[in-house]
Design a protein around this motif. Structure first.
Motif, PDB file in Angstrom:
ATOM      1  N   GLU A 187       0.812  -1.209   0.000  1.00  0.00           N
ATOM      2  CA  GLU A 187       0.000   0.000   0.000  1.00  0.00           C
ATOM      3  C   GLU A 187       0.853   1.270   0.000  1.00  0.00           C
ATOM      4  N   SER A 216      -1.546  -3.096  -2.718  1.00  0.00           N
ATOM      5  CA  SER A 216      -1.847  -3.657  -1.405  1.00  0.00           C
ATOM      6  C   SER A 216      -1.148  -5.003  -1.312  1.00  0.00           C
ATOM      7  N   LEU A 590      -5.371   2.378  -6.019  1.00  0.00           N
ATOM      8  CA  LEU A 590      -5.238   1.240  -5.116  1.00  0.00           C
ATOM      9  C   LEU A 590      -4.875  -0.039  -5.850  1.00  0.00           C
TER      10      LEU A 590
END
Length: 639
Positions: A187, A216, A590
């Motif tokens: 992350e 992530s 993300l």
């Protein structure tokens, strides 16, 4: 020594006259003395009552009632999730109420300093040395002690890449083409990511032309799995304990001592608390001091969470039941909240009551929606690899091509071109000046390249959404049954949380712009469909009838009457599509899509207020520019 009675009586009467509220009680000297005695007795009774109340507020373990709730931080790494779940399950068994909040590492330390959290079990050192240093200096974070020794944290590669010669940090640059000049991290804002970013910025090992793809833990592992299937080399952040060490045949790279520390980033994981917590809650402090985990134990817990998809609390309960020796050592000298020995109380604890009746029947007959979707995605992934790889190549090529074209132009030339476009479309000197100044500000703040990445993503997503949405909207306007069938699908696309889109797209397409763009298109597509349907449906019937009277074919009616009449509504749908695409920029970051979302997420995870405002203000300026340029002209407005 005796006192004359008359003098005593005279003094008593004079004292009683000074307070009319006790005149009747003070009519005699004996009553006055009794009154003072009663006051003393009342004060003693009140003190005893206060002491009793204070004692009642303390538990049998000698802790205040506030200690019953224990506030943990979980930074989202599976090992920290596992250890936190273990301790939380243990605390529930001895009468405490643990709460767990998912936060990034920097936010965790800031929250401990603010006394919003009590305990953090995942302080990896020396990787988090920079994160913890300011809090060590002011004493707001207290180190209880190590809970795991022998961990490691550095860059790793698959064994086949290691056998091909990628064995050291200095070898990475030789494989730049095969690696696509990319290193995969977790992350944004994570301490390991920051070490890699610093290495790239300082051009260590000749890696200045590499980029870090941030996502992530699970996003990175999904990309590693894709690389393993196709036997492609990949460099990624890896650590132990973690089931990845059993799931993949991987090798840790040597030569990174100056970046991650010696012994492959050899790490010790510490338990830390807020200042004064162990003194305030000594029973919990004793438990935290006793905590010592093992590499095997943590890997077993993480395998249950990652491979068997068990909830952390369920996996923790099963592990504690299967490992009573570890539990006994952790609870040595620890009491339950009500003061009983924790080991014996935990062994005699009754199982939680099970639900009965109708509620239990409904829960026990759960419809396997999640399992069905997981099996479907697994099947598609297994049998559709070539299809999805082909789609990935096309989409990635389009986005990278647009980005490369934008980068080819020098920044001043591109600013002038966009300002000229704004003037050509709007004939407004004010808007033209604003566009030029806003783009100069973005360049000044250092977000020019990130803005170009975001702009290319928005352009391709809008083009794809319009290419699909406008024809569908036209067809739905001409076929009411089609629109009736599309309506629930559009509702689902607009209301389903956008993070849900990322899960299957990440699994099927891997990290990068592809899952970000596909998720963006799904989210933005309903706008052009609905507004195109509205525009075509709102064309005045007399116009249609006039065209039909002159013998126009359906295609001529569409191009000569319906589309010109609905043009402003359709353009409004495309403008809304642009805004919706831009709103996905943080979500796309993300999954490694890059752009302006990366500094926003990085600022959030590392508590950097300045970076957050800079990147956020840049997104706002870009949104205003795109909105003002693309919005339809108001009817009746003069040029």
């Amino acid at each position: 020594m005796s006192t004359h009675p008359n003098l005593l009586n005279d003094h008593s009467r004079e004292s009683c006259r000074s307070d009319v509220t006790v005149v009747k009680r003070c009519q005699a000297p004996g009553r006055r003395q009794a009154f003072y005695l009663a006051l003393v007795l009342f004060a003693l009774a009140a003190s005893a009552s206060c002491l009793a109340d204070a004692g009642a507020e303390r538990s049998g373990s000698g802790e205040p009632a506030s200690c019953q709730t224990v506030r943990f931080s979980d930074v989202g790494w599976t090992d920290v999730t596992a250890t936190t779940a273990l301790v939380a399950q243990l605390l529930r068994g001895i009468g405490y109420t643990p709460t767990i909040t998912v936060l990034s590492v920097p936010v965790t330390f800031a929250s401990i300093q603010n006394r919003d959290l009590d305990v953090f079990l995942g302080n990896w050192m020396p990787a988090q040395e920079a994160d913890r240093k300011p809090y060590d200096a002011d004493g707001s974070v207290v180190v209880i002690g190590p809970n795991l020794v022998g961990a490691k944290y550095t860059l790793a590669v698959p064994a086949y890449a290691y056998a091909a010669g990628l064995k050291d940090f200095s070898d990475i640059h030789r494989f730049a083409a095969e690696l696509n000049n990319s290193i995969y991290g977790i992350e944004p804002g994570n301490d390991g990511n920051r070490l890699v970013l610093r290495m790239l910025k300082q051009n260590e090992f000749g890696l200045g032309d590499f980029k870090l793809v941030e996502s992530s833990e699970q996003g990175e592992l999904a990309q590693v799995e894709r690389a393993y299937r196709s036997k492609q080399p990949i460099v990624f952040l890896a650590w132990e304990p973690h089931p990845m060490n059993m799931r993949f045949d991987l090798k840790y790279l040597s030569g990174g001592d100056e970046v991650f520390g010696p012994n492959f980033g050899g790490a010790t994981i510490y338990t830390v608390t807020r200042r004064g917590y162990s003194a305030e809650c000594p029973n919990i402090g004793r438990l935290l001091t006793n905590l010592k985990f093992s590499l095997r134990g943590e890997s077993e817990m993480m395998a249950a969470i990652l491979d068997r998809h068990e909830a952390p609390d369920i996996a923790a309960a099963a592990w504690l039941k299967a490992n009573p020796t570890a539990t006994k050592a952790w609870l040595d000298g620890v009491l339950t909240f009500d003061g009983r020995p924790a080991n014996s109380a935990l062994s005699r604890a009754a199982a939680p009551p099970r639900l009965g009746g109708f509620e239990h029947w409904v829960i026990s007959h759960k419809i396997p929606v999640g399992e069905a979707m997981a099996v479907a995605i697994d099947t598609i992934k297994t049998h559709g690899t070539f299809l999805f790889d082909g789609i990935s190549m096309v989409i990635r090529g389009m986005v990278n091509g647009v980005t490369a074209a934008l980068r080819m132009l020098p920044a001043p030339a591109l600013i002038v071109a966009i300002a000229a476009l704004a003037y050509a479309l709007r004939r407004s000197y004010t808007l033209t000046a604003f566009v030029a100044l806003a783009l100069l500000f973005i360049l000044n703040q250092g977000y020019w390249l990130a803005t170009l990445e975001t702009l290319s993503l928005v352009m391709v997503a809008t083009l794809a959404s319009a290419a699909i949405g406008v024809p569908l909207g036209i067809a739905a306007a001409h076929r009411p049954r089609l629109f009736a069938a599309l309506r629930p699908v559009l509702d689902l696309m607009q209301t389903l949380p956008t993070f849900v889109y990322l899960i299957p797209t990440l699994v099927l397409f891997g990290l990068g712009v592809v899952p970000g763009l596909i998720s963006t298109v799904i989210f933005a597509l309903p706008a052009p469909i609905r507004l195109t349907h509205l525009g075509i449906s709102s064309v005045p019937r007399p116009l249609i009838e006039a065209g039909e009277a002159f013998g126009a074919t359906p295609m001529q009616l569409l191009w000569k009457i319906e589309l010109p009449s609905a043009a402003s509504t359709i353009i409004a749908g495309i403008t809304q599509c642009i805004m919706l695409s831009l709103s996905m920029v943080v979500i796309a970051a993300l999954v490694g899509a890059g752009g302006l979302g990366v500094p926003v997420v990085r600022a959030l995870n590392s508590v950097q207020v300045g970076m957050g405002f800079e990147a956020g203000f840049t997104i706002v300026l870009l949104a205003i520019i795109l909105d003002r340029i693309s919005r339809p002209k108001e009817r009746g407005a003069s040029r």
